[in-house]
Design an enzyme around this catalytic site. Structure first.
Site, short mmCIF file in Angstrom:
data_model
loop_
_atom_site.label_atom_id
_atom_site.label_comp_id
_atom_site.label_asym_id
_atom_site.label_seq_id
_atom_site.Cartn_x
_atom_site.Cartn_y
_atom_site.Cartn_z
N ASN A 160 40.83 45.01 36.97
CA ASN A 160 39.59 44.24 36.90
C ASN A 160 38.93 44.32 38.29
OD1 ASN A 160 37.83 42.00 37.33
ND2 ASN A 160 38.65 41.04 35.49
N HIS A 163 36.09 41.46 41.62
CA HIS A 163 36.03 40.89 42.98
C HIS A 163 35.61 41.91 44.03
CE1 HIS A 163 36.94 37.11 41.43
NE2 HIS A 163 38.11 37.47 40.95
N HIS A 196 34.06 41.58 33.96
CA HIS A 196 33.57 40.39 33.26
C HIS A 196 32.10 40.24 33.64
CE1 HIS A 196 34.25 35.80 32.37
NE2 HIS A 196 33.23 36.32 31.72
N ARG A 198 29.45 38.04 33.61
CA ARG A 198 29.24 36.61 33.35
C ARG A 198 27.77 36.32 33.15
NH1 ARG A 198 34.16 33.67 35.21
NH2 ARG A 198 33.01 31.81 34.60
N ARG A 202 27.40 36.35 38.57
CA ARG A 202 27.82 36.02 39.94
C ARG A 202 28.51 37.18 40.66
NH1 ARG A 202 32.73 31.79 38.86
NH2 ARG A 202 31.18 30.78 37.57
N GLU A 223 34.72 42.14 29.44
CA GLU A 223 34.99 40.72 29.15
C GLU A 223 33.66 40.00 29.05
OE1 GLU A 223 37.32 38.61 31.99
OE2 GLU A 223 38.89 40.11 31.92
N THR A 254 38.04 32.25 34.86
CA THR A 254 38.30 31.80 33.50
C THR A 254 39.47 30.82 33.51
OG1 THR A 254 37.73 34.06 32.91
CG2 THR A 254 38.54 32.66 31.14
N GLU A 304 44.54 39.07 24.23
CA GLU A 304 45.02 39.13 25.61
C GLU A 304 45.66 37.78 25.89
OE1 GLU A 304 42.38 40.50 28.76
OE2 GLU A 304 43.45 39.20 30.19
N HIS A 344 45.75 37.50 33.90
CA HIS A 344 45.21 36.36 34.65
C HIS A 344 46.26 35.83 35.61
CE1 HIS A 344 42.60 33.21 35.89
NE2 HIS A 344 41.66 33.71 35.14
N1 PXP Z 1 41.99 38.60 32.05
C1 PXP Z 1 40.91 37.78 31.90
C2 PXP Z 1 40.50 37.42 30.52
C3 PXP Z 1 40.22 37.28 33.01
O1 PXP Z 1 39.17 36.47 32.84
C4 PXP Z 1 40.63 37.69 34.30
C5 PXP Z 1 39.87 37.20 35.49
O2 PXP Z 1 38.59 37.68 35.48
C6 PXP Z 1 41.73 38.56 34.41
C7 PXP Z 1 42.40 38.97 33.28
C8 PXP Z 1 42.23 39.02 35.72
O3 PXP Z 1 42.74 37.94 36.42
P1 PXP Z 1 43.13 38.10 37.95
O4 PXP Z 1 41.88 38.42 38.69
O5 PXP Z 1 43.70 36.76 38.30
O6 PXP Z 1 44.13 39.21 38.02
#
Ligand code: PXP
Length: 394
Positions: A160, A163, A196, A198, A202, A223, A254, A304, A344
């Site tokens: 993901n 960030h 994601h 959003r 952001r 996402e 999330t 998931e 997550h």
């Molecule tokens: N899965 C989902 C559904 C999420 O919302 C996120 C965070 O955006 C992640 C996985 C990844 O989480 P992390 O950034 O904590 O690894």
């Protein structure tokens, strides 16, 4: 059908998921129609097994498995009625055999447990060739039944890159670019890219998803919240997977799984729309049987599993509890013909245990890998996470 597991090794090494072995052996008893029976599984070091092997078989050195029935054939009485007996497993020997067979230690221990339990119920491979063949066939069949929902490879790692965009948005410039980061992740071995988009935009922007759709060579997982605008965007974009998540404006990230049960009508309509457009749909859910059953009922293709509670656990007991919930949820989802992803909060410390859950096909990891990438570079950070997953699964 309790399976009592006694870990009698002096050093509890090598480490593996002892509870998962116990749980798999409980399923084994169910497959054999022995739900009323109890079984003791005893984990030993080679040194301890060698002592039993000498005492009871007059043989030097350890063997991999020994079975001691609770009753002799034909014996009657309460013990004979309920108790199958003891299966002793030499974990060090199993570890060496697993390395030769290129399988996990857990897999080898399950094979040996099947062998031991079949002995307890009267199978034998020394009396005649026919009996040996019958025992071998039964072992293979039971093993296949127990592991039919398992993936055959390590779980895929999907990164993901939200960030990376967070850092860019902090200055409102064009770098670092999540699209370039995604390419580096793929070069390092990631099998998917997750973003994601959003509603408040952001971090990830519309421009990012458009470019990622053109450049991602593995799988693009979008996402998103269940809104009219997002559904229209996804149907136009055609990502390889849409993951529906709950979204709140005030949250940092999330916060929990989607309430599929409570929003069944709305979520079902979204799933149907996306699937009609040829897009597989995953629902981000907590490890909760009702939510998983609801996901299966509305024809989602994937779930998931939300690993956040497991990752946030503050004690070993808490972590074990959350882990068990996830493991059982993965098993239930796979048995309901759902593909299982998880994510997550996963990081370099807590991912191994989740990666070893055999029903999980893909891990979605963002913050930990992007944080590490700031220090060591994206490709190195991805490779290190792949190493964690590989070591947990082979
Ligand atoms: N899965 C989902 C559904 C999420 O919302 C996120 C965070 O955006 C992640 C996985 C990844 O989480 P992390 O950034 O904590 O690894």
């Amino acid at each position: 059908m309790p399976v009592h597991l006694l870990d009698q090794r002096e050093h509890h090494q090598p480490r593996f998921d002892v509870q998962l072995l116990q749980h798999t052996c409980e399923r084994l008893l169910t497959q054999l129609g022995l739900v009323e029976k109890t079984l003791s599984l005893v984990l030993l070091s080679d040194r301890q097994m060698a002592a039993y092997n000498l005492q009871y078989r007059g043989k030097d050195g350890p063997t991999n498995v020994l079975s001691f029935p609770a009753a002799f054939p034909g014996e009657v009485g309460p013990a004979a009625h309920n108790d199958l007996g003891d299966v002793l497993l030499a974990v060090d020997t199993a570890q060496r055999e697993a390395a030769v067979q290129h399988c996990t230690l857990l897999t080898r221990l399950v094979q040996l447990s099947i062998h031991g339990v079949l002995h307890l119920i009267g199978y034998d491979h020394e009396r005649s060739e026919d009996e040996a063949q019958a025992m071998w066939d039964e072992e293979q069949q039971l093993f296949t039944q127990l592991f039919q929902t398992r993936r055959r490879t390590m779980p895929h790692l999907a990164i993901n890159v939200d960030h990376v965009a967070t850092l860019r948005q902090a200055r409102g410039t064009v770098e670092p670019d999540p699209v370039l980061a995604a390419g580096l992740c793929e070069l390092a071995g990631a099998r998917g890219i997750v973003v994601h988009l959003r509603e408040d935009r952001r971090h990830i922007q519309d421009r990012d998803v458009q470019l990622l759709r053109q450049t991602v060579k593995t799988k693009l997982n979008l996402e998103m919240a269940v809104t009219k605008d997002m559904l229209a965007l996804a149907i136009e974009l055609k990502p390889d997977l849409v993951t529906l998540v709950p979204e709140k404006r005030q949250e940092l990230t999330t916060e929990g799984g989607l309430d599929v049960v409570g929003t069944q009508k709305k979520t079902a309509a979204a799933v149907a729309k996306l699937r009609k457009a040829g897009i597989p749909v995953s629902l981000f859910v907590d490890a909760d049987a009702e939510q998983i059953q609801a996901a299966a009922e509305i024809d989602a293709t994937h779930i998931e599993l939300h690993t956040g509670h497991y990752c946030d656990a503050v004690s070993i007991e808490d972590e074990d509890h959350e882990f068990l919930l996830l493991r059982n949820a993965a098993e239930l989802a796979a048995a309901s013909s759902l593909k299982v992803n998880a994510g997550h909060g996963l990081d370099y410390r807590n991912t191994a245990r989740i990666a070893a859950i055999p029903e999980i096909d893909e891990l979605s990891i963002g913050h930990a890998v992007v944080s590490r990438a700031v220090l060591v570079g994206m490709e190195q950070a991805v490779r290190e996470m792949l190493d964690v997953i590989r070591q947990a699964t082979c």
